[in-house]
Design a protein around this motif. Structure first.
Motif, PDB file in Angstrom:
ATOM      1  N   ASP A  96     -28.660  21.862 -10.041  1.00 22.64           N
ATOM      2  CA  ASP A  96     -29.708  21.456  -9.436  1.00 22.64           C
ATOM      3  C   ASP A  96     -30.741  22.679  -8.894  1.00 22.64           C
ATOM      4  O   ASP A  96     -31.614  22.482  -7.920  1.00 22.64           O
ATOM      5  N   SER A  97     -30.294  24.104  -9.165  1.00 25.13           N
ATOM      6  CA  SER A  97     -31.094  25.070  -8.673  1.00 25.13           C
ATOM      7  C   SER A  97     -32.697  24.949  -8.884  1.00 25.13           C
ATOM      8  O   SER A  97     -33.394  25.222  -8.251  1.00 25.13           O
ATOM      9  N   LEU A  98     -32.922  24.503  -9.951  1.00 23.32           N
ATOM     10  CA  LEU A  98     -34.434  24.334 -10.341  1.00 23.32           C
ATOM     11  C   LEU A  98     -35.195  23.322  -9.403  1.00 23.32           C
ATOM     12  O   LEU A  98     -36.187  23.611  -8.972  1.00 23.32           O
ATOM     13  N   SER A  99     -34.402  22.212  -8.981  1.00 25.82           N
ATOM     14  CA  SER A  99     -35.072  21.222  -8.047  1.00 25.82           C
ATOM     15  C   SER A  99     -35.225  21.992  -6.752  1.00 25.82           C
ATOM     16  O   SER A  99     -36.222  21.671  -5.947  1.00 25.82           O
TER      17      SER A  99
ATOM     18  N   ILE B 154     -29.456  27.610  -1.650  1.00 30.84           N
ATOM     19  CA  ILE B 154     -30.124  26.742  -0.400  1.00 30.84           C
ATOM     20  C   ILE B 154     -29.846  27.430   0.611  1.00 30.84           C
ATOM     21  O   ILE B 154     -30.458  27.889   1.855  1.00 30.84           O
ATOM     22  N   LYS B 155     -28.589  27.925   0.940  1.00 35.92           N
ATOM     23  CA  LYS B 155     -28.141  28.532   2.257  1.00 35.92           C
ATOM     24  C   LYS B 155     -28.707  29.989   2.114  1.00 35.92           C
ATOM     25  O   LYS B 155     -29.285  30.393   3.312  1.00 35.92           O
TER      26      LYS B 155
ATOM     27  N   TYR C 219     -27.678  32.134 -10.358  1.00 34.49           N
ATOM     28  CA  TYR C 219     -27.212  31.364 -11.657  1.00 34.49           C
ATOM     29  C   TYR C 219     -26.312  30.299 -11.372  1.00 34.49           C
ATOM     30  O   TYR C 219     -25.141  30.401 -10.949  1.00 34.49           O
ATOM     31  N   ASN C 220     -26.716  28.940 -11.740  1.00 37.52           N
ATOM     32  CA  ASN C 220     -25.896  27.856 -11.286  1.00 37.52           C
ATOM     33  C   ASN C 220     -25.185  27.922 -10.080  1.00 37.52           C
ATOM     34  O   ASN C 220     -23.966  27.672  -9.971  1.00 37.52           O
ATOM     35  N   ASN C 221     -25.727  28.336  -8.895  1.00 40.33           N
ATOM     36  CA  ASN C 221     -25.138  28.411  -7.509  1.00 40.33           C
ATOM     37  C   ASN C 221     -26.022  27.732  -6.758  1.00 40.33           C
ATOM     38  O   ASN C 221     -26.559  28.408  -5.774  1.00 40.33           O
TER      39      ASN C 221
END
Length: 289
Positions: free
Chosen positions: A55-58, A29-30, A22-24
């Motif tokens: 930008d998690s959705l991207s 990505i890591k 959530y919002n991380n």
């Protein structure tokens, strides 16, 4: 937005890796890179996002081809998200590698994959804890688990592989607890139901020690949740063995929290802790326990 690429009659896979986020985005990505770069890739990968607005959705769209299933929608918290994944997972074993956490090496699953053919209830390894305020710390788990161990400690779910059947046999993560449901699940199935376990003698993951259960502000409510759980499921053990331990632990934590409330005292504590750690002789990895 959802994508369901799971095939209903597909042969069960040995492992499902579950990531909640959530919002991380940076941590996500890591975590994804750590998972898709494993040398052994015969696993299922599920991501449950709680409706992130960063930008998690991207990122999910970018890595879509590596993910068996992902969803981004509002949920009732981390344990609700984990339960969603458990319900759709097909793996014999489940690993919860949340966003920000990542595997210790790219070969670790290759090194332990033979254990997924066993019938042990909970496989668990060691974890390397990290955060911005100190150097990495190796947390080595005991090979023999005891009720006393769980009174003040637990297992790192990022370093554990839990048979999916255990959740359906006993219960899913309780939404009654906001911080310690995963801890309570381990205590219940291992200490009360005597499910089998095995220590893998490997460092499985890097664990982000700035997560919800680790930040100082959440320690008092976490302790309270532990007490509620123990009184509910282990009333006699709690009364006989835990009161003194918890009183002592509570007193120490209350002092830490009071110091944390004062920026001046907190800086002093961190300063002297840094000096102490600097002059402390380096321990060998096997000394941690």
């Amino acid at each position: 937005m959802t994508k369901d690429v799971l095939e209903s009659d597909k042969n069960a896979v040995k492992l499902t890796i579950i990531t909640i986020n959530y919002n991380n985005n940076e941590g996500l990505i890591k975590t994804i890179e750590s998972i898709i770069n494993q040398t052994w890739t015969d696993f299922e990968f599920i991501i449950i996002d709680g409706g992130s607005t960063d930008d998690s959705l991207s990122t999910l769209n970018k890595y879509d081809k590596y993910i068996n299933y992902w969803v981004s929608e509002k949920d009732k918290g981390i344990y609700d998200a984990m339960n969603k994944a458990i319900q759709i997972a097909k793996g014999k074993y489940l690993n919860f590698m949340n966003s920000g956490d990542f595997f210790y090496t790219n070969t670790i699953l290759e090194e332990i994959k033979s254990n997924f053919s066993n019938n042990v209830g909970v496989l668990y390894g060691d974890a390397m804890f990290f955060c911005d305020e100190w150097d990495d710390k190796l947390i080595k788990m005991p090979s023999t688990l005891t009720f006393t161990h769980f009174l003040t400690d637990g297992l790192c779910h990022q370093a554990s592989f839990i048979k999916r059947d255990l959740f359906f046999k006993h219960f899913f993560y309780s939404l009654e607890y906001k911080i310690v449901s995963d801890w309570g699940f381990f205590v219940y199935v291992l200490c009360k139901k005597n499910e089998s376990y095995q220590h893998l003698e490997k460092i499985i993951c890097y664990y982000d020690y700035s997560g919800i259960s680790s930040v100082p502000e959440n320690i008092p409510p976490g302790l309270l949740e532990r007490k509620v759980f123990l009184k509910k499921h282990f009333p006699l053990f709690y009364d006989d063995f835990t009161c003194d331990v918890n009183r002592t632990f509570d007193r120490r934590m209350q002092k830490v929290i009071k110091i944390k409330d004062s920026r001046f005292l907190w800086k002093i504590l961190k300063y002297w802790t840094s000096i102490f750690l600097f002059v402390l002789p380096k321990q060998k990895e096997n000394d941690w326990s």
